[in-house]
Design a protein around this motif. Structure first.
Motif, PDB file in Angstrom:
ATOM      1  N   TYR A 132       0.839  -1.194   0.000  1.00 49.89           N
ATOM      2  CA  TYR A 132       0.000   0.000   0.000  1.00 49.89           C
ATOM      3  C   TYR A 132       0.880   1.252   0.000  1.00 49.89           C
ATOM      4  CZ  TYR A 132      -3.817  -3.122   1.209  1.00 49.89           C
ATOM      5  OH  TYR A 132      -4.730  -4.131   1.181  1.00 49.89           O
ATOM      6  N   ASP A 133       0.366   2.301  -0.613  1.00 52.33           N
ATOM      7  CA  ASP A 133       1.050   3.592  -0.521  1.00 52.33           C
ATOM      8  C   ASP A 133       0.934   4.151   0.892  1.00 52.33           C
ATOM      9  OD1 ASP A 133       1.733   3.948  -3.386  1.00 52.33           O
ATOM     10  OD2 ASP A 133      -0.451   3.962  -3.628  1.00 52.33           O
ATOM     11  N   MET A 134      -0.209   3.947   1.521  1.00 49.37           N
ATOM     12  CA  MET A 134      -0.426   4.425   2.886  1.00 49.37           C
ATOM     13  C   MET A 134      -1.228   3.395   3.667  1.00 49.37           C
ATOM     14  SD  MET A 134      -2.578   7.752   4.241  1.00 49.37           S
ATOM     15  CE  MET A 134      -1.333   8.954   3.788  1.00 49.37           C
ATOM     16  N   LEU A 135      -0.794   3.135   4.881  1.00 47.90           N
ATOM     17  CA  LEU A 135      -1.533   2.267   5.791  1.00 47.90           C
ATOM     18  C   LEU A 135      -1.838   3.069   7.048  1.00 47.90           C
ATOM     19  CD1 LEU A 135      -0.888  -1.460   6.565  1.00 47.90           C
ATOM     20  CD2 LEU A 135      -1.438   0.124   8.400  1.00 47.90           C
ATOM     21  N   VAL A 136      -3.120   3.170   7.403  1.00 51.24           N
ATOM     22  CA  VAL A 136      -3.559   3.938   8.560  1.00 51.24           C
ATOM     23  C   VAL A 136      -3.953   2.973   9.669  1.00 51.24           C
ATOM     24  CG1 VAL A 136      -5.174   5.675   9.428  1.00 51.24           C
ATOM     25  CG2 VAL A 136      -4.412   5.756   7.043  1.00 51.24           C
ATOM     26  N   ILE A 137      -3.295   3.096  10.814  1.00 50.99           N
ATOM     27  CA  ILE A 137      -3.645   2.276  11.978  1.00 50.99           C
ATOM     28  C   ILE A 137      -4.597   3.081  12.846  1.00 50.99           C
ATOM     29  CG2 ILE A 137      -2.780   1.041  13.996  1.00 50.99           C
ATOM     30  CD1 ILE A 137      -0.126   0.689  12.592  1.00 50.99           C
ATOM     31  N   GLY A 194      -9.170  11.874  12.097  1.00 51.03           N
ATOM     32  CA  GLY A 194      -8.033  12.298  11.291  1.00 51.03           C
ATOM     33  C   GLY A 194      -7.559  11.209  10.349  1.00 51.03           C
ATOM     34  N   GLY A 195      -7.597   9.964  10.809  1.00 51.39           N
ATOM     35  CA  GLY A 195      -7.189   8.847   9.966  1.00 51.39           C
ATOM     36  C   GLY A 195      -8.121   8.652   8.786  1.00 51.39           C
ATOM     37  N   LEU A 196      -9.421   8.782   9.033  1.00 56.37           N
ATOM     38  CA  LEU A 196     -10.389   8.665   7.942  1.00 56.37           C
ATOM     39  C   LEU A 196     -10.178   9.777   6.918  1.00 56.37           C
ATOM     40  CD1 LEU A 196     -13.616   7.876  10.008  1.00 56.37           C
ATOM     41  CD2 LEU A 196     -12.228   6.261   8.696  1.00 56.37           C
ATOM     42  N   ALA A 228      -9.339  -5.030  12.069  1.00 58.04           N
ATOM     43  CA  ALA A 228      -8.176  -5.794  12.523  1.00 58.04           C
ATOM     44  C   ALA A 228      -7.269  -4.906  13.348  1.00 58.04           C
ATOM     45  CB  ALA A 228      -7.410  -6.359  11.322  1.00 58.04           C
ATOM     46  N   HIS A 229      -6.418  -5.544  14.119  1.00 56.99           N
ATOM     47  CA  HIS A 229      -5.416  -4.836  14.911  1.00 56.99           C
ATOM     48  C   HIS A 229      -4.129  -4.726  14.110  1.00 56.99           C
ATOM     49  CE1 HIS A 229      -2.086  -4.669  17.940  1.00 56.99           C
ATOM     50  NE2 HIS A 229      -2.868  -3.752  18.441  1.00 56.99           N
ATOM     51  N   GLY A 230      -3.537  -3.540  14.101  1.00 58.07           N
ATOM     52  CA  GLY A 230      -2.285  -3.337  13.390  1.00 58.07           C
ATOM     53  C   GLY A 230      -1.148  -3.075  14.358  1.00 58.07           C
ATOM     54  N   LYS A 231      -0.026  -3.750  14.153  1.00 53.96           N
ATOM     55  CA  LYS A 231       1.151  -3.567  15.002  1.00 53.96           C
ATOM     56  C   LYS A 231       2.390  -3.446  14.113  1.00 53.96           C
ATOM     57  CE  LYS A 231       3.793  -5.634  18.795  1.00 53.96           C
ATOM     58  NZ  LYS A 231       3.879  -6.772  19.757  1.00 53.96           N
ATOM     59  N   ILE A 232       3.124  -2.364  14.286  1.00 57.15           N
ATOM     60  CA  ILE A 232       4.338  -2.148  13.491  1.00 57.15           C
ATOM     61  C   ILE A 232       5.430  -3.094  14.006  1.00 57.15           C
ATOM     62  CG2 ILE A 232       6.049  -0.458  12.743  1.00 57.15           C
ATOM     63  CD1 ILE A 232       3.979   1.725  13.408  1.00 57.15           C
ATOM     64  N   ILE A 244      -0.622   6.964  12.186  1.00 61.14           N
ATOM     65  CA  ILE A 244      -1.246   6.515  13.431  1.00 61.14           C
ATOM     66  C   ILE A 244      -2.423   7.423  13.733  1.00 61.14           C
ATOM     67  CG2 ILE A 244      -0.884   5.922  15.843  1.00 61.14           C
ATOM     68  CD1 ILE A 244       0.895   4.390  13.879  1.00 61.14           C
ATOM     69  N   ALA A 245      -3.615   6.832  13.847  1.00 58.25           N
ATOM     70  CA  ALA A 245      -4.830   7.595  14.149  1.00 58.25           C
ATOM     71  C   ALA A 245      -5.728   6.763  15.059  1.00 58.25           C
ATOM     72  CB  ALA A 245      -5.562   7.970  12.872  1.00 58.25           C
ATOM     73  N   THR A 246      -5.135   6.227  16.120  1.00 59.75           N
ATOM     74  CA  THR A 246      -5.849   5.308  17.008  1.00 59.75           C
ATOM     75  C   THR A 246      -6.706   6.014  18.045  1.00 59.75           C
ATOM     76  OG1 THR A 246      -3.760   5.183  18.232  1.00 59.75           O
ATOM     77  CG2 THR A 246      -4.287   3.346  16.775  1.00 59.75           C
ATOM     78  N   GLY A 247      -6.604   7.339  18.130  1.00 60.43           N
ATOM     79  CA  GLY A 247      -7.440   8.080  19.064  1.00 60.43           C
ATOM     80  C   GLY A 247      -7.082   7.810  20.510  1.00 60.43           C
TER      81      GLY A 247
END
Length: 510
Positions: A14-19, A24-26, A130-134, A159-162
């Motif tokens: 992906y060009d961008m992955l938002v966790i 803001g992430g949306l 899903a849960h994302g972890k770097i 990162i936009a996990t709030g």
């Protein structure tokens, strides 16, 4: 939109992955997809500690819309009282049914979340619950609801996990208390409620519950509206106290324990008579160190929020966070100290936290990354609103901050009480609504801050936010034609300053 399963070309999936699916992430995802970038959002939508479900949509769906619905429910109760002066004759008392409100709000939140998902699909944004972890520099481990794991690579990670409500570290807090996430999941009215916390969220929920006819006590732990203009905060508190909300100052909640269960005598009605003996016994330490015990039906914690960053692998790649709040350190470009990892929204350290700001910042971030735009987000003059019955909205500096920054001699504060026309027939308090404009004298009395306390304060403020961005001065404000009838016109006729008021008061005391 489900992500593609076929092979990809190039080094990244992906060009961008938002966790995280925060506001803001949306925004950053939709803007990037509109610029023909391949974007994926990961959000597990983890339930609250007590199991209350959360919907995709970030603060806009899960917090702000609920705040507004609850404020409106409270205001409608007051409007029923006022309506008699306007000629409406109710044939019987109108009880409030808690279960109807809770069901309607939850259904609307779910519907709005479905609309968000449709918007993402229409924009071409992929979404996985899903849960994302770097785990490596450009690699994210994705864990889906069914436990399936896979690795995905992205050129840019956002990162936009709030953030989520915090619990106090005291006996019984997690077992017996609720937070703002859980309140509407209660199957019955909260009854006699202790609201712990003097934040805007705490005052909003306290005022809402009181507006439904429930007995409410607010324990201001630690302070009243920290970071807000304190004179305005005191006026909000005074209005709540006069209305009948009990306030406890300089006290600390030490323990919450359960007493014997009681029968539900409410029948789902928020205003029905409640048993005088509560189900929860709280231990409070006063400022003098004395111990008091009280009984409540519900204890609502509103003692701050902590960023949801503890389990997404930031430490694996060296992204720095504040140890206290978990919020991420970023520069003026919303960039972490890892050049391809960014953060937007309430996960940022030291930045204002509002949904509107997060959306604006996310949109600008995508344009800088993929459209070679250079516009930075301006984190000054961010409007805020407190959705109590007596609504408070502000933009710019508080009076305390203005005096500290420029010196009291260089700051002039124009102020006035006002009486909304719609309040005259029901004869509401003439000295409840209030405005003040803070000006910097040496700079042609440029407006540093605008503060409004009264009906629809947030909507009134919006136009002044744009004017302040353009360098609004007091002279320009005075030259503005007021709109009759209406409350906002008070701003075009401010002549009295706080210095004048204080001098008159001193003269009267002599």
């Amino acid at each position: 939109m489900d992500p593609p399963t076929g092979p990809t070309t190039g080094p990244y999936d992906y060009d961008m992955l938002v966790i995280g699916g925060g506001a803001g992430g949306l925004a950053v995802a939709k803007e990037a997809a509109g610029l023909r970038k391949k974007v994926l959002i990961l959000d597990l939508l983890t339930p609250s500690v007590r199991g209350s479900e959360r919907e995709l949509g970030g603060s806009s769906v899960n917090i702000d819309s609920i705040r507004k619905f609850l404020q409106q429910a409270s205001l409608l109760g007051k409007a029923l009282q006022d309506s008699q002066k306007y000629g409406w004759k109710l044939k019987e008392n109108a009880p409030h049914v808690w279960s109807d409100l809770a069901a309607a709000v939850q259904q609307t939140v779910e519907t709005r979340s479905q609309e968000v998902k449709r918007e993402l699909k229409n924009c071409g944004v992929f979404y996985i619950r899903a849960h994302g972890k770097i785990v490596e520099s450009h690699t994210v481990e994705v864990t889906e609801v069914n436990g399936r794991k896979r690795l995905l690579k992205a050129e840019i990670i956002v990162i936009a996990t709030g953030d989520r409500p915090q619990y106090l570290d005291i006996p019984g807090a997690r077992e017996h208390c609720v937070t703002s996430e859980d309140l509407l999941s209660l199957p019955h009215p909260p009854g006699r409620t202790l609201v712990v916390g003097g934040s805007s969220e705490g005052l909003e929920f306290a005022d809402f519950l009181f507006g439904l006819g429930l007995p409410v006590t607010v324990l201001l732990q630690p302070d009243l509206l920290p970071g807000f203009d304190q004179k305005m905060a005191e006026k909000i508190e005074n209005h709540m106290i006069v209305s009948g909300v009990e306030t406890l100052h300089k006290c600390t909640l030490a323990k919450v324990e359960k007493t014997e269960a009681k029968e539900d005598v409410s029948g789902g009605s928020s205003t029905s008579t409640q048993s005088s003996k509560g189900r929860l016994r709280v231990t409070i330490i006063t400022s003098e160190g004395q111990t008091e015990q009280r009984d409540f039906d519900t204890v609502l914690l509103s003692v701050g929020r902590k960023a949801s960053t503890s389990d997404i692998g930031l430490e694996c790649v060296g992204v720095q966070c504040s140890p206290d709040s978990g919020r991420i350190l970023v520069n003026e470009r919303d960039q972490t100290d890892v050049d391809h990892i960014y953060a937007v929204g309430s996960v940022q350290h030291g930045r204002p936290s509002t949904t509107g700001l997060a959306v604006h910042a996310g949109t600008l971030l995508a344009r800088r990354l993929f459209r070679e735009d250079t516009t930075l987000c301006d984190y000054t003059n961010v409007p805020i609103v407190v959705l109590t019955q007596m609504e408070y909205a502000a933009c710019g500096l508080t009076e305390e901050k203005a005096n500290t920054t420029f010196g009291e001699a260089s700051v002039e504060v124009y102020h006035s009480y006002y009486w909304p026309l719609e309040w005259e027939l029901p004869a509401r308090n003439k000295y409840s609504c209030y405005v003040k404009v803070i000006c910097h004298i040496p700079d042609l009395e440029r407006v540093l801050g605008v503060h409004i306390l009264g009906p629809n304060a947030g909507d009134i403020l919006q136009g002044f936010v744009a004017a302040m961005k353009c360098g609004l001065t007091k002279e320009q404000l005075d030259a503005t034609v007021g709109l009759q009838p209406g409350s906002a016109q008070v701003f075009s006729s401010l002549t009295e300053t706080q210095r004048m008021t204080e001098a008159l008061m001193m003269r009267g005391n002599c």
